[in-house]
Motif scaffolding. Structure first.
Motif, mmCIF file in Angstrom:
data_model
loop_
_atom_site.group_PDB
_atom_site.id
_atom_site.type_symbol
_atom_site.label_atom_id
_atom_site.label_comp_id
_atom_site.label_asym_id
_atom_site.label_seq_id
_atom_site.Cartn_x
_atom_site.Cartn_y
_atom_site.Cartn_z
ATOM 1 N N THR A 197 0.812 -1.308 0.154
ATOM 2 C CA THR A 197 0.076 0.174 -0.027
ATOM 3 C C THR A 197 0.847 1.241 -0.170
ATOM 4 O O THR A 197 0.588 2.477 -0.716
ATOM 5 C CB THR A 197 -0.821 -0.088 1.120
ATOM 6 N N LEU A 198 2.070 1.107 0.732
ATOM 7 C CA LEU A 198 2.981 2.308 0.781
ATOM 8 C C LEU A 198 3.451 2.458 -0.524
ATOM 9 O O LEU A 198 3.605 3.661 -0.948
ATOM 10 C CB LEU A 198 3.972 2.351 1.897
ATOM 11 N N ILE A 199 3.950 1.509 -1.262
ATOM 12 C CA ILE A 199 4.625 1.513 -2.362
ATOM 13 C C ILE A 199 3.653 2.150 -3.387
ATOM 14 O O ILE A 199 3.967 3.171 -4.181
ATOM 15 C CB ILE A 199 4.951 0.217 -2.824
ATOM 16 N N ALA A 200 2.422 1.721 -3.532
ATOM 17 C CA ALA A 200 1.299 2.210 -4.447
ATOM 18 C C ALA A 200 1.273 3.662 -4.138
ATOM 19 O O ALA A 200 1.001 4.496 -5.144
ATOM 20 C CB ALA A 200 0.145 1.397 -4.266
ATOM 21 N N ASP A 201 1.148 4.011 -2.860
ATOM 22 C CA ASP A 201 0.997 5.595 -2.324
ATOM 23 C C ASP A 201 2.207 6.383 -2.902
ATOM 24 O O ASP A 201 1.869 7.563 -3.602
ATOM 25 C CB ASP A 201 0.699 5.751 -1.072
ATOM 26 N N LEU A 220 4.059 5.596 -5.602
ATOM 27 C CA LEU A 220 3.962 5.870 -7.165
ATOM 28 C C LEU A 220 2.847 6.670 -7.401
ATOM 29 O O LEU A 220 2.859 7.742 -8.516
ATOM 30 C CB LEU A 220 3.727 4.346 -7.478
ATOM 31 N N GLU A 221 1.756 6.571 -6.590
ATOM 32 C CA GLU A 221 0.381 7.590 -7.150
ATOM 33 C C GLU A 221 0.962 9.082 -6.639
ATOM 34 O O GLU A 221 0.748 9.966 -7.641
ATOM 35 C CB GLU A 221 -0.497 7.150 -5.988
ATOM 36 N N ARG A 222 1.576 9.453 -5.682
ATOM 37 C CA ARG A 222 2.024 10.872 -5.407
ATOM 38 C C ARG A 222 3.199 11.149 -6.387
ATOM 39 O O ARG A 222 3.273 12.430 -6.835
ATOM 40 C CB ARG A 222 2.546 10.989 -3.990
ATOM 41 N N GLY A 223 3.849 10.277 -7.148
ATOM 42 C CA GLY A 223 4.968 10.657 -7.775
ATOM 43 C C GLY A 223 5.040 10.329 -9.384
ATOM 44 O O GLY A 223 5.983 10.339 -10.151
ATOM 45 N N GLN A 224 3.619 10.347 -9.865
ATOM 46 C CA GLN A 224 3.494 10.104 -11.193
ATOM 47 C C GLN A 224 4.236 10.879 -12.099
ATOM 48 O O GLN A 224 4.668 10.548 -13.143
ATOM 49 C CB GLN A 224 1.838 9.953 -11.483
ATOM 50 N N LYS A 225 4.262 12.407 -11.480
ATOM 51 C CA LYS A 225 4.832 13.145 -12.554
ATOM 52 C C LYS A 225 6.655 12.748 -12.701
ATOM 53 O O LYS A 225 7.198 12.852 -13.944
ATOM 54 C CB LYS A 225 5.205 14.546 -12.046
ATOM 55 N N GLN A 226 7.143 11.999 -11.778
ATOM 56 C CA GLN A 226 8.415 11.882 -11.733
ATOM 57 C C GLN A 226 8.707 10.334 -12.701
ATOM 58 O O GLN A 226 9.889 10.129 -12.909
ATOM 59 C CB GLN A 226 9.168 11.539 -10.318
ATOM 60 N N LEU A 227 7.611 9.848 -12.808
ATOM 61 C CA LEU A 227 7.514 8.498 -13.545
ATOM 62 C C LEU A 227 7.507 8.843 -15.098
ATOM 63 O O LEU A 227 7.864 7.704 -15.768
ATOM 64 C CB LEU A 227 6.441 7.442 -13.104
ATOM 65 N N PRO A 275 -1.338 -7.274 -3.526
ATOM 66 C CA PRO A 275 -2.689 -7.379 -4.511
ATOM 67 C C PRO A 275 -3.213 -5.808 -4.641
ATOM 68 O O PRO A 275 -3.528 -5.411 -5.614
ATOM 69 C CB PRO A 275 -4.039 -7.881 -3.607
ATOM 70 N N ARG A 276 -3.101 -5.034 -3.422
ATOM 71 C CA ARG A 276 -3.188 -3.709 -3.738
ATOM 72 C C ARG A 276 -2.150 -3.020 -4.749
ATOM 73 O O ARG A 276 -2.465 -2.186 -5.464
ATOM 74 C CB ARG A 276 -3.217 -3.086 -2.184
ATOM 75 N N LEU A 277 -0.915 -3.318 -4.503
ATOM 76 C CA LEU A 277 0.093 -2.937 -5.342
ATOM 77 C C LEU A 277 -0.150 -3.384 -6.987
ATOM 78 O O LEU A 277 -0.090 -2.287 -7.865
ATOM 79 C CB LEU A 277 1.446 -3.480 -5.014
ATOM 80 N N ARG A 278 -0.512 -4.654 -7.175
ATOM 81 C CA ARG A 278 -0.925 -5.007 -8.541
ATOM 82 C C ARG A 278 -2.095 -4.400 -9.075
ATOM 83 O O ARG A 278 -2.061 -4.023 -10.484
ATOM 84 C CB ARG A 278 -1.079 -6.332 -8.476
ATOM 85 N N ALA A 279 -2.975 -3.876 -8.181
ATOM 86 C CA ALA A 279 -4.293 -3.190 -8.862
ATOM 87 C C ALA A 279 -3.750 -1.967 -9.234
ATOM 88 O O ALA A 279 -4.341 -1.347 -10.189
ATOM 89 C CB ALA A 279 -5.295 -3.243 -7.563
ATOM 90 N N TRP A 280 -2.911 -1.266 -8.500
ATOM 91 C CA TRP A 280 -2.441 0.168 -8.754
ATOM 92 C C TRP A 280 -1.820 -0.009 -10.219
ATOM 93 O O TRP A 280 -1.755 0.745 -11.093
ATOM 94 C CB TRP A 280 -1.571 0.670 -7.744
#
Length: 233
Positions: A100-104, A106-113, A128-133
């Motif tokens: 969940t933290l990894i997904a968060d 990634l979510e907050r850093g989409q610009k850097q991706l 599962p939460r990360l795969r869903a993201w």
């Protein structure tokens, strides 16, 4: 463990870093992973990010002592904010955190991706939460591995941007679409242990004066799904 001797878990993570990558290791701790890759000549440059001042200082000292100051750049920053546009990062590693933290992050850093071609993720829990993201943001899973170290079983997920939409089933999100193709003894051990823990919880709540029926049915359903996955091996 040090830059010369990575743990089994981090060595598996390192094996998925492409030759010549420009790497960002987020939550790098002592920067052992980017340092090992730099010493091996596998990466061109790396950014090692840490959000807490103490670990950041330890990391900066390790990098300096290893003589890698020109190859591994320590940054004190929250998540993917460690990545600057001029870094031209193409590979991101986030290892040793909850899914969940990894997904968060990634979510907050989409610009850097933008421009990143590979994510190498090692969640401790919450896969599962990360795969869903990843699915929701069109990062297709290209490789998955299970690795056992010091009595713990870890999942490593490698994902890359997909030009087309795709869909994983809930079953694949839980167990891993590529892990399901091979399974093996570590898979069996991980999920047999899960069943035993859920059975223990089920017995505990069943002994209550007013057993929570809905919760019990939920646990029984979860156990049944895992038994199905094990039976298909």
């Amino acid at each position: 463990m040090d830059a010369q001797h990575l743990s089994k878990r981090l060595a598996m993570v390192a094996s998925f870093v492409p030759q010549g990558a420009r790497l960002a290791d987020i939550g790098s701790d002592h920067a052992y992973l980017p340092a090992a890759l730099a010493l091996a000549g596998k990466i061109d440059q790396a950014v090692a990010g840490e959000v807490v001042a103490g670990p950041y200082q330890n990391m900066a000292n390790e990098i300096q002592q290893s003589g890698l100051g020109g190859h591994v750049i320590p940054r004190l920053a929250n998540g993917l904010a460690a990545i600057h546009p001029g870094d031209h990062i193409d590979t991101v590693v986030i290892a040793g955190m909850g899914g969940t933290l990894i997904a968060d992050i990634l979510e907050r850093g989409q610009k850097q991706l933008a421009g990143v071609q590979r994510l190498i993720l090692q969640p401790n829990v919450g896969e599962p939460r990360l795969r869903a993201w990843l699915q929701a943001h069109r990062y297709q899973i290209m490789a998955e591995r299970l690795v056992k170290e010091d009595g713990h079983i870890y999942e490593i997920i490698v994902a890359e941007p997909s030009p087309v939409p795709f869909r994983y089933s809930d079953y694949e999100l839980q167990f891993g679409p590529l892990i399901l193709e091979k399974k093996g003894p570590i898979f069996a051990e991980k999920w047999q242990d899960y069943i035993q823990r859920q059975i223990a919880v089920l017995k505990q709540i069943a002994a209550a004066k007013q057993p929570p029926v809905a919760k019990m049915e939920q646990l029984k359903a979860a156990i049944a799904i895992v038994k199905e996955a094990l039976a298909d091996d």
